[in-house]
Design a protein around this motif. Sequence first.
Motif, PDB file in Angstrom:
ATOM      1  N   GLY A 140      35.713   0.454 -52.368  1.00  0.00           N
ATOM      2  CA  GLY A 140      34.412   0.905 -52.854  1.00  0.00           C
ATOM      3  C   GLY A 140      34.383   1.081 -54.354  1.00  0.00           C
ATOM      4  N   THR A 141      35.508   1.503 -54.941  1.00  0.00           N
ATOM      5  CA  THR A 141      35.568   1.640 -56.390  1.00  0.00           C
ATOM      6  C   THR A 141      35.518   0.269 -57.057  1.00  0.00           C
ATOM      7  OG1 THR A 141      36.822   3.699 -56.193  1.00  0.00           O
ATOM      8  CG2 THR A 141      36.936   2.555 -58.307  1.00  0.00           C
ATOM      9  N   TYR A 142      36.205  -0.694 -56.483  1.00  0.00           N
ATOM     10  CA  TYR A 142      36.094  -2.082 -56.966  1.00  0.00           C
ATOM     11  C   TYR A 142      34.629  -2.524 -56.958  1.00  0.00           C
ATOM     12  CZ  TYR A 142      36.560  -7.216 -56.925  1.00  0.00           C
ATOM     13  OH  TYR A 142      36.431  -8.557 -57.195  1.00  0.00           O
ATOM     14  N   SER A 143      33.953  -2.278 -55.846  1.00  0.00           N
ATOM     15  CA  SER A 143      32.561  -2.679 -55.698  1.00  0.00           C
ATOM     16  C   SER A 143      31.664  -1.986 -56.718  1.00  0.00           C
ATOM     17  CB  SER A 143      32.088  -2.348 -54.282  1.00  0.00           C
ATOM     18  OG  SER A 143      30.699  -2.578 -54.119  1.00  0.00           O
ATOM     19  N   ALA A 144      31.881  -0.701 -56.926  1.00  0.00           N
ATOM     20  CA  ALA A 144      31.044   0.066 -57.851  1.00  0.00           C
ATOM     21  C   ALA A 144      31.173  -0.456 -59.275  1.00  0.00           C
ATOM     22  CB  ALA A 144      31.423   1.544 -57.790  1.00  0.00           C
ATOM     23  N   VAL A 145      32.409  -0.710 -59.716  1.00  0.00           N
ATOM     24  CA  VAL A 145      32.625  -1.249 -61.066  1.00  0.00           C
ATOM     25  C   VAL A 145      32.009  -2.626 -61.192  1.00  0.00           C
ATOM     26  CG1 VAL A 145      34.378  -2.005 -62.727  1.00  0.00           C
ATOM     27  CG2 VAL A 145      34.708   0.132 -61.450  1.00  0.00           C
ATOM     28  N   MET A 146      32.220  -3.465 -60.187  1.00  0.00           N
ATOM     29  CA  MET A 146      31.671  -4.818 -60.220  1.00  0.00           C
ATOM     30  C   MET A 146      30.146  -4.798 -60.271  1.00  0.00           C
ATOM     31  SD  MET A 146      32.437  -8.074 -60.222  1.00  0.00           S
ATOM     32  CE  MET A 146      34.118  -8.261 -59.593  1.00  0.00           C
ATOM     33  N   GLN A 147      29.523  -3.949 -59.464  1.00  0.00           N
ATOM     34  CA  GLN A 147      28.064  -3.894 -59.435  1.00  0.00           C
ATOM     35  C   GLN A 147      27.501  -3.338 -60.739  1.00  0.00           C
ATOM     36  OE1 GLN A 147      26.609  -5.371 -57.044  1.00  0.00           O
ATOM     37  NE2 GLN A 147      24.487  -4.672 -56.901  1.00  0.00           N
ATOM     38  N   TYR A 148      28.186  -2.375 -61.323  1.00  0.00           N
ATOM     39  CA  TYR A 148      27.750  -1.831 -62.613  1.00  0.00           C
ATOM     40  C   TYR A 148      27.758  -2.935 -63.675  1.00  0.00           C
ATOM     41  CZ  TYR A 148      27.708   0.864 -66.935  1.00  0.00           C
ATOM     42  OH  TYR A 148      27.399   1.336 -68.183  1.00  0.00           O
ATOM     43  N   LEU A 149      28.818  -3.725 -63.721  1.00  0.00           N
ATOM     44  CA  LEU A 149      28.893  -4.805 -64.715  1.00  0.00           C
ATOM     45  C   LEU A 149      27.833  -5.873 -64.459  1.00  0.00           C
ATOM     46  CD1 LEU A 149      32.780  -5.155 -65.019  1.00  0.00           C
ATOM     47  CD2 LEU A 149      31.197  -4.034 -66.607  1.00  0.00           C
ATOM     48  N   LYS A 150      27.573  -6.165 -63.188  1.00  0.00           N
ATOM     49  CA  LYS A 150      26.486  -7.097 -62.865  1.00  0.00           C
ATOM     50  C   LYS A 150      25.149  -6.557 -63.351  1.00  0.00           C
ATOM     51  CE  LYS A 150      28.600  -9.012 -58.629  1.00  0.00           C
ATOM     52  NZ  LYS A 150      28.498  -9.045 -57.131  1.00  0.00           N
TER      53      LYS A 150
ATOM     54  N   LYS B  49      24.808  -6.944 -67.074  1.00  0.00           N
ATOM     55  CA  LYS B  49      24.497  -8.345 -67.383  1.00  0.00           C
ATOM     56  C   LYS B  49      23.040  -8.670 -67.077  1.00  0.00           C
ATOM     57  CE  LYS B  49      25.916 -13.089 -66.292  1.00  0.00           C
ATOM     58  NZ  LYS B  49      26.858 -13.931 -65.494  1.00  0.00           N
ATOM     59  N   GLU B  50      22.560  -8.228 -65.928  1.00  0.00           N
ATOM     60  CA  GLU B  50      21.178  -8.513 -65.539  1.00  0.00           C
ATOM     61  C   GLU B  50      20.179  -7.814 -66.456  1.00  0.00           C
ATOM     62  OE1 GLU B  50      19.715 -10.511 -63.099  1.00  0.00           O
ATOM     63  OE2 GLU B  50      21.740 -11.374 -63.101  1.00  0.00           O
ATOM     64  N   ALA B  51      20.529  -6.602 -66.888  1.00  0.00           N
ATOM     65  CA  ALA B  51      19.636  -5.852 -67.768  1.00  0.00           C
ATOM     66  C   ALA B  51      19.647  -6.392 -69.188  1.00  0.00           C
ATOM     67  CB  ALA B  51      20.036  -4.379 -67.771  1.00  0.00           C
ATOM     68  N   GLY B  52      20.720  -7.101 -69.550  1.00  0.00           N
ATOM     69  CA  GLY B  52      20.844  -7.606 -70.907  1.00  0.00           C
ATOM     70  C   GLY B  52      21.178  -6.529 -71.915  1.00  0.00           C
ATOM     71  N   THR B  53      21.650  -5.368 -71.419  1.00  0.00           N
ATOM     72  CA  THR B  53      21.972  -4.230 -72.262  1.00  0.00           C
ATOM     73  C   THR B  53      22.793  -3.239 -71.453  1.00  0.00           C
ATOM     74  OG1 THR B  53      21.033  -2.382 -73.531  1.00  0.00           O
ATOM     75  CG2 THR B  53      19.796  -3.113 -71.604  1.00  0.00           C
ATOM     76  N   ASP B  54      23.514  -2.346 -72.160  1.00  0.00           N
ATOM     77  CA  ASP B  54      24.178  -1.254 -71.454  1.00  0.00           C
ATOM     78  C   ASP B  54      23.393   0.046 -71.573  1.00  0.00           C
ATOM     79  OD1 ASP B  54      24.648  -0.625 -74.093  1.00  0.00           O
ATOM     80  OD2 ASP B  54      26.793  -0.224 -73.847  1.00  0.00           O
ATOM     81  N   GLU B  55      22.144  -0.039 -71.993  1.00  0.00           N
ATOM     82  CA  GLU B  55      21.278   1.126 -72.093  1.00  0.00           C
ATOM     83  C   GLU B  55      21.101   1.732 -70.699  1.00  0.00           C
ATOM     84  OE1 GLU B  55      18.105   3.687 -71.881  1.00  0.00           O
ATOM     85  OE2 GLU B  55      17.791   1.661 -71.095  1.00  0.00           O
TER      86      GLU B  55
END
Length: 403
Positions: free
Chosen positions: A309-319, A322-328
Amino acid sequence: MTIRRVGAYAVLAVSTALAGAAQAQVSDDVVKIGILNDQSGVYADFGGLSSYEAAKMAVEDFGGMVLDKPVELVTADHQNKADVASNIARQWYDVDQVDAIMELTTSSVALAVQGLSAEKNKITITTGAATTTLTGEQCTPLGFHWVYDTHALAVGTGGALVEQGGDTWFFLTADYAFGYSLEDQTSTFVKEKGGQILGSVRHPLATNDYSSFLLQAQASGAKVIGLANAGLDTANAIKQASEFGIVQGGQRLAALLFTLAEVHGLGLEAAQGLTLTEGFYWDRTDESREWSKRFYDRTGKMPNMIHAGTYSAVMQYLKAVKEAGTDETDAVAAKLHEMPVNDIFAKNGKVGANGRMIYDMYLMEVKKPTDSQGPWDYYNVLATIPGDEAFIAPADSGCPLVQ
């Protein structure tokens, strides 16, 4: 307090057409994630440094960069203390410019850090804590709950087990709020499915002698003995139940919070016949086996639901970044709410308005030693619990954000 840092991972080029715009929208020229959990106490095997390793795998699998900027991980041991965790989180946000914190084993820690993060306008994704309060009365627009919770455990090990024939129950309950909540929620689902509660007994936290409690449970004649406790309390109760021959005598043990890591620690001789609920099993699909083998090569153990689940959470956050085009923060949180979750951990997962990620859970039975084909071949999957049954509907969660 121990803090470990890992620098930027290997570069993965992003589309040059987007690079200029992306560079302008990543704060401090780095996306930084903190993995905060118990690394030295009773939950060190439950999550611990193995969760950190899973997070590293996610960053590497994503390519080490997002929006043409490096991804960095930091980690620390919160010692299962909410004040220690809050101090670390505050330093990470104020000094180290961490963008999001994840894992957060222990409910008191998760609630404290989620509340602080809302004040600091930062995202948390909890993978290691149980309380439904995270996405209930204390939900926040920036708080996400990713793996299990007490409701899902009660539905899985309580309601689903009744459907498997376990229709009479007796509880061994830890004498504090967590134990009461587990017993209460599980009792509700047992009764809803037509089962009966024959009795319960409460034991002190961290007791060493369960003999009198187990004798009461055995004498009740209940088909299922529900262990409404966690960590070493659960492990010690199971060990002593094995000495009493309770499972061999025809009764089932239902551990309401137990994972593959704890089963491995006990061994199949003591854990055989145990029923529990997890959100991930390494040997369920070809995809889970391939990922888990890589995890094993790095850690020497197969993953439980917290690690995956931690792998998934980090991966989804990075996705989402990327989708947002910002880390805001607000933009990323919006994407986390919108995007489906499809990875080695969850298929067609969805995030509710209260931040609860909804996905399928699994009712497991621990194999007999004679049925195991080798190390880590520990579970039979008895049933799949659909996510919409396992988790509280956002509208019913008590979250004030949900209309």
